[in-house]
Design an enzyme around this catalytic site. Structure first.
Site, PDB file in Angstrom:
ATOM      1  N   CYS A  33     -18.071 -10.568 -14.659  1.00  0.00           N
ATOM      2  CA  CYS A  33     -18.978 -11.208 -15.624  1.00  0.00           C
ATOM      3  C   CYS A  33     -19.346 -10.220 -16.739  1.00  0.00           C
ATOM      4  O   CYS A  33     -20.068  -9.254 -16.500  1.00  0.00           O
ATOM      5  CB  CYS A  33     -20.211 -11.712 -14.878  1.00  0.00           C
ATOM      6  SG  CYS A  33     -21.666 -11.997 -15.874  1.00  0.00           S
ATOM      7  N   CYS A  36     -23.045  -9.671 -17.518  1.00  0.00           N
ATOM      8  CA  CYS A  36     -23.707  -8.933 -16.438  1.00  0.00           C
ATOM      9  C   CYS A  36     -23.548  -7.426 -16.681  1.00  0.00           C
ATOM     10  O   CYS A  36     -24.483  -6.645 -16.473  1.00  0.00           O
ATOM     11  CB  CYS A  36     -23.096  -9.271 -15.081  1.00  0.00           C
ATOM     12  SG  CYS A  36     -23.275 -11.002 -14.639  1.00  0.00           S
TER      13      CYS A  36
END
Lengths: 108, 321
Positions: A33, A36
């Site tokens: 991600c 993230c």
């Protein structure tokens, strides 16, 4: 020593959350991600600067899909602040340090 | 003049901004890149490629490269030649003064955070939302704009992707790794996506298409449960049950900072002179998706970033002589 970030697993999640004597912000994230990864260094800075005020912990949803399911995570990063063992605030999506500190102002 | 005067400030850090940074750094102009702040919508440091997985069409990577990795490498390359970075968002610019004035943080501060002799704008574009009932409420609860971030949470679920361009088809194909069924909902009866992406999608047994259709409402109490679909030709309305919906209907340029300050076309993109990155203000250059609604590729953005760096360098030289 600077504020450490705890990695939470299905096994230690309950005990860590319940034994925390300060608010604990849990970052649900994954290796794949991009957003993230963007907020990871910001969370490290906050862990350092707010040591003793708020704890930072992480859940890798790849390793703990049960936790992601339990907290109905459908988008990452999702940050949940637990206060006295209960979810008190939920933030979805990456954001800058200033916005994040603003959003956490009730806990710090 | 503020303490933080720069020869060149680059606003934005996708392929255009970082290529401009590499070139201006190598020209010893010590660029400052104001790279933006983390977000999940497309205006984050690294730009739109931060929300993708494999990039297969960037020359030089026969095996493909991950979008975030490509951007980390471009940044490292710019840093190697001396570019510096500020992980903040620009909140205001004044392009009527020389040097130009740039604010980060509170835009009402009297003095700007930075001043610059030349400014390169590479703020890119971000996803357009549907703007329908239920959308805002269900964002992050089954509604997503980032397949690579959220696809994982739709294992064995029935989902839809809205859109018909490259990003929609790429997302639909990626999402078949997780979902049991992916419906592509598109306003027209053919795709805009590139031939190779179309072929992949048509050959994928998990992907089906709903043509001439637009989503007019999204239903769900705690998470997405269904959508209302309107046929664009017959105007007939139907409902489709699904557990997730990904929006990929296109992009809009990030030009809100520059409205009434630079010439902007009727689609919202910064106008540049043909064969150049010059805007209508001398010393202000624009590159990448913020001034390109035609090609919008990582490689064309990088190419125009290089042009902006060279245009800025020439302009600075001629101004001094």
């Amino acid at each position: 020593m600077s504020g450490a970030i705890t990695n939470l697993s299905t096994e230690n999640f309950e005990s860590e959350i319940n034994s925390a004597n300060q608010p604990i912000l849990v970052d649900f994230w994954a290796e794949w991600c991009g957003p993230c990864k963007m907020i990871a260094p910001i969370l490290e800075e906050i862990a350092d600067e707010q040591e003793g005020v708020i704890k930072i912990a992480k859940v890798d949803v790849d390793n703990a899909p049960e936790l992601a399911q339990k907290f109905e995570i459908m988008s990452i990063p999702t940050l949940i602040v637990f206060n006295d063992g209960e979810p008190a605030k939920r933030l979805v999506g990456a954001q800058g340090k200033h916005q994040l500190l603003d959003a956490l102002s009730e806990f710090i | 003049m503020s303490d933080s005067h720069q020869t060149v400030v680059i606003i934005g850090s996708g392929p255009a901004g970082l290529t401009a940074a590499i070139y201006t750094a190598r020209a010893e102009l010590n660029p400052l890149v104001i790279e933006g702040e983390p977000s999940s919508t497309g205006d984050q440091p690294g730009g739109q490629l931060m929300l993708t997985t494999e990039v297969e069409n960037f020359p030089g990577f026969p095996e493909g490269i991950l979008g975030p990795q490509l951007m980390a490498d471009m940044k490292a390359q710019a840093e190697k030649f001396g570019a510096t970075f500020s992980t903040r968002k620009v909140t205001k610019v004044d392009l009527t003064t020389k040097p130009f004035e740039i604010w980060i943080g509170n835009p009402d501060e009297n003095s700007p955070t930075h001043t610059a002799d030349a400014v390169i704008i590479s703020t890119g574009a971000q996803s357009v939302m549907l703007e329908v009932e239920g959308e805002k409420r269900l964002l992050g609860h089954g509604l997503s704009t980032c397949a690579t971030c959220d696809g994982f949470f739709f294992k064995d679920k029935k989902i839809a992707v809205v859109g018909g361009g490259d990003s929609a088809i790429e997302e639909a194909t990626f999402l078949t790794k997780f979902a049991s069924e992916v419906t592509v909902i598109h306003r027209r009866n053919e795709l805009r996506a590139s031939k190779i992406m179309q072929k992949r999608a048509h050959e994928n047994p998990k992907i089906n298409f709903l043509w001439d259709s637009e989503v007019t409402e999204i239903f769900g109490s705690n998470s997405v449960e269904a959508v209302k679909i309107r046929n664009t030709k017959t105007l007939e309305e139907t409902e489709l049950d699904l557990e997730g919906i990904f929006i990929a209907i296109g992009h809009k340029p990030n030009t809100s900072l520059f409205i009434d300050k630079l010439s902007i076309d009727n689609l919202g993109y910064i106008k540049t002179e043909p064969q150049s990155t010059k805007t209508n203000i001398e010393g202000v250059f624009a590159c990448g998706d913020v001034q390109d609604h035609k090609y919008r590729q990582a490689i064309t953005a990088a190419g125009s970033g290089c042009m902006a760096a060279i245009d800025a360098e020439h302009w600075l030289e001629n101004r001094q002589s």
